[in-house]
Each structure stands twice: as C-alpha cells, then as structure tokens.
Write an enzyme that holds these catalytic residues in place. Structure first.
Site, PDB file in Angstrom:
ATOM      1  N   LEU A 137       0.604  -1.320  -0.084  1.00 37.79           N
ATOM      2  CA  LEU A 137       0.273   0.019   0.079  1.00 37.79           C
ATOM      3  C   LEU A 137       0.958   1.215   0.166  1.00 37.79           C
ATOM      4  O   LEU A 137       1.885   1.130   0.671  1.00 37.79           O
ATOM      5  CB  LEU A 137      -0.855  -0.014   1.233  1.00 37.79           C
ATOM      6  CG  LEU A 137      -2.063  -0.685   1.268  1.00 37.79           C
ATOM      7  CD1 LEU A 137      -1.910  -2.281   0.923  1.00 37.79           C
ATOM      8  CD2 LEU A 137      -2.790  -0.731   2.640  1.00 37.79           C
ATOM      9  N   CYS A 138       0.299   2.241  -0.610  1.00 41.61           N
ATOM     10  CA  CYS A 138       0.936   3.617  -0.592  1.00 41.61           C
ATOM     11  C   CYS A 138       2.439   3.515  -1.337  1.00 41.61           C
ATOM     12  O   CYS A 138       2.522   3.597  -2.127  1.00 41.61           O
ATOM     13  CB  CYS A 138       0.882   4.116   1.107  1.00 41.61           C
ATOM     14  SG  CYS A 138       1.297   5.794   1.457  1.00 41.61           S
ATOM     15  N   ILE A 139       3.312   4.128  -0.200  1.00 44.41           N
ATOM     16  CA  ILE A 139       4.737   4.104  -0.751  1.00 44.41           C
ATOM     17  C   ILE A 139       5.499   2.507  -0.717  1.00 44.41           C
ATOM     18  O   ILE A 139       6.505   2.479  -1.386  1.00 44.41           O
ATOM     19  CB  ILE A 139       5.648   5.029   0.094  1.00 44.41           C
ATOM     20  CG1 ILE A 139       6.825   5.290  -0.730  1.00 44.41           C
ATOM     21  CG2 ILE A 139       5.799   4.614   1.398  1.00 44.41           C
ATOM     22  CD1 ILE A 139       6.823   6.001  -2.038  1.00 44.41           C
ATOM     23  N   PRO A 141       4.998   0.127  -2.565  1.00 44.99           N
ATOM     24  CA  PRO A 141       5.366  -0.812  -3.736  1.00 44.99           C
ATOM     25  C   PRO A 141       6.794  -0.372  -4.129  1.00 44.99           C
ATOM     26  O   PRO A 141       7.312  -0.906  -5.000  1.00 44.99           O
ATOM     27  CB  PRO A 141       4.250  -0.135  -4.778  1.00 44.99           C
ATOM     28  CG  PRO A 141       2.815   0.100  -3.822  1.00 44.99           C
ATOM     29  CD  PRO A 141       3.571   0.600  -2.539  1.00 44.99           C
ATOM     30  N   THR A 191      -1.770  -0.501  -4.141  1.00 46.77           N
ATOM     31  CA  THR A 191      -2.812   0.280  -4.295  1.00 46.77           C
ATOM     32  C   THR A 191      -2.403   1.617  -3.780  1.00 46.77           C
ATOM     33  O   THR A 191      -1.414   1.459  -2.807  1.00 46.77           O
ATOM     34  CB  THR A 191      -4.092  -0.046  -3.370  1.00 46.77           C
ATOM     35  OG1 THR A 191      -5.117   0.758  -3.824  1.00 46.77           O
ATOM     36  CG2 THR A 191      -3.860  -0.256  -2.113  1.00 46.77           C
TER      37      THR A 191
END
Length: 217
Positions: A137-139, A141, A191
C-alpha cells in the site's frame, strides 16, 4: 485443519511520518479478518531513522525502536521479522507510511539508489520465490520494485515517485482512489492509499481490494 488464508503483515513503526501509516495498517488487518483470513504482524528489530513529533512535524531528540513502536499497533502481538519463514504464510502485506521509505529502506533519501533492510529483502525474495502473493500500500510498492525489479506496481500518480520506480526496473501504472494494480505473473497487488489525497473510507476500500484480490488467488 485450518483453511484460513494466513497473512504476514510487516510494519515499519507507528505513525505516518516516521513509521507505519496507522489507518493503512489497521484497515489492512480489518480487511484480512473481515474476509475470512488471519494475520501475524512482524517488524524488524532496528532503530528508527528518526522520531517525528506528529503534532508539529518537527524532529525530536530521541531514539525509538521499529519493533517496539509497531507493537503499539499490534497490541503487543508481534514478532521480530528475523523469525519470518515463508513456508508458514500464504501471503505478505506491507502497509505504507514514511517508515517504509526511512526504516525498511532508504527510498525517502536516495530514491532509486536506496538500500533495503536485509530482513525485508530476505522475506520479499522468499515469498516471491515461493510464488506467494505480495500486497503493498501507499509508498510500499517502491520497496517491492527495488527488490524484485521487473514488476508492475502503482503508487497512484505522483510523477517523481513513479519515475524512481521506473528507474528501478519496474513498470508504474497510474491509479485513483481504491484502485489496484495486479501483476498476475509475479502475484503482486498494489494500491495508492495516502499517496493520493484520500479519505479514511478510500483507504479502507484500497486495503480491502488488495486483500480480496490476494484471497482470490
């Protein structure tokens, strides 16, 4: 026999500016439980990069430990990431927060040239080798891109971050609130969450969509 899908959830501290994003972490756990799975929380036993006052945004003159801080979110039920074994879990999930980019790796400071914590690298490679799903999630990835290279992920639509992800050999796909990118070949589901100007309800949607996609695999 227990047929529930078992997730490992990896935290990076407690609080968006120097650790795990609490809404993303909590809503990920909620989504896993709500959709019939179970989870074990992990964090590395290391010092935080720094401590931020979440009221003022200023750095504080103190030291904190990532595992100890993450234990707040886990209500004490947490394990040192060194104890993680891929054979024990069906999937792994990384909520976001600056702790991912400051404590689990150095992406916040070095971008595409970042280094990654050795335990984090080990568990990601182990799950990928075992062909088990990875959620981020968020950063988070960006962390996946650094370790696994040629994968397809999203952090939303921030051009500079997307460019750094591309530089690490990954493919970035722009997304909006609650949307996911599913790299079928590598079993990676991502996401954007708070990489966009999101509400807590949109965070819940994103977390649930990641978890449901993983559950369906």
């Amino acid at each position: 026999m227990n047929s529930k899908k078992k997730f490992a959830v990896v935290l990076s501290g407690c609080g968006v500016y120097d650790g795990s994003e609490i809404h993303e972490a909590t809503l990920s756990m909620y989504a896993i439980s709500k959709n019939g799975g179970e989870y074990q929380i992990f964090a590395p036993n290391i010092d935080q990069y720094h401590v931020i006052n979440h009221l003022t945004g200023e750095e504080m003159a103190e030291k904190r430990n990532v595992l100890v801080e993450a234990a707040r979110i886990a209500r004490g039920n947490i394990k040192d990431l060194q104890e993680f074994r891929a054979a024990d879990y069906d999937a792994i999930l990384f909520p976001g927060g600056f702790g991912v980019a400051k404590n689990l790796c150095t992406f916040a400071f070095k971008g595409a040239d970042c280094e990654v914590n050795e335990d984090v690298e080990r568990v990601l490679k182990a799950m990928h080798s075992a062909r088990k799903p990875i959620g981020a999630l968020c950063i988070a990835p960006a962390l996946i891109a650094k370790i696994l290279g040629a994968v397809e992920v999203t952090i939303g639509n921030d051009a500079a971050t997307a460019e750094a992800i591309t530089k690490m050999g990954a493919t970035h796909v722009n997304t909006g609130h609650g949307e996911t990118v599913f790299d079928k070949e590598n079993k990676i589901v991502t996401t954007p969450c708070y990489m966009l100007d999101a509400t807590i309800a949109q965070i819940g949607d994103g977390a649930e969509n990641v978890v449901k996609t993983i559950m369906a695999l």
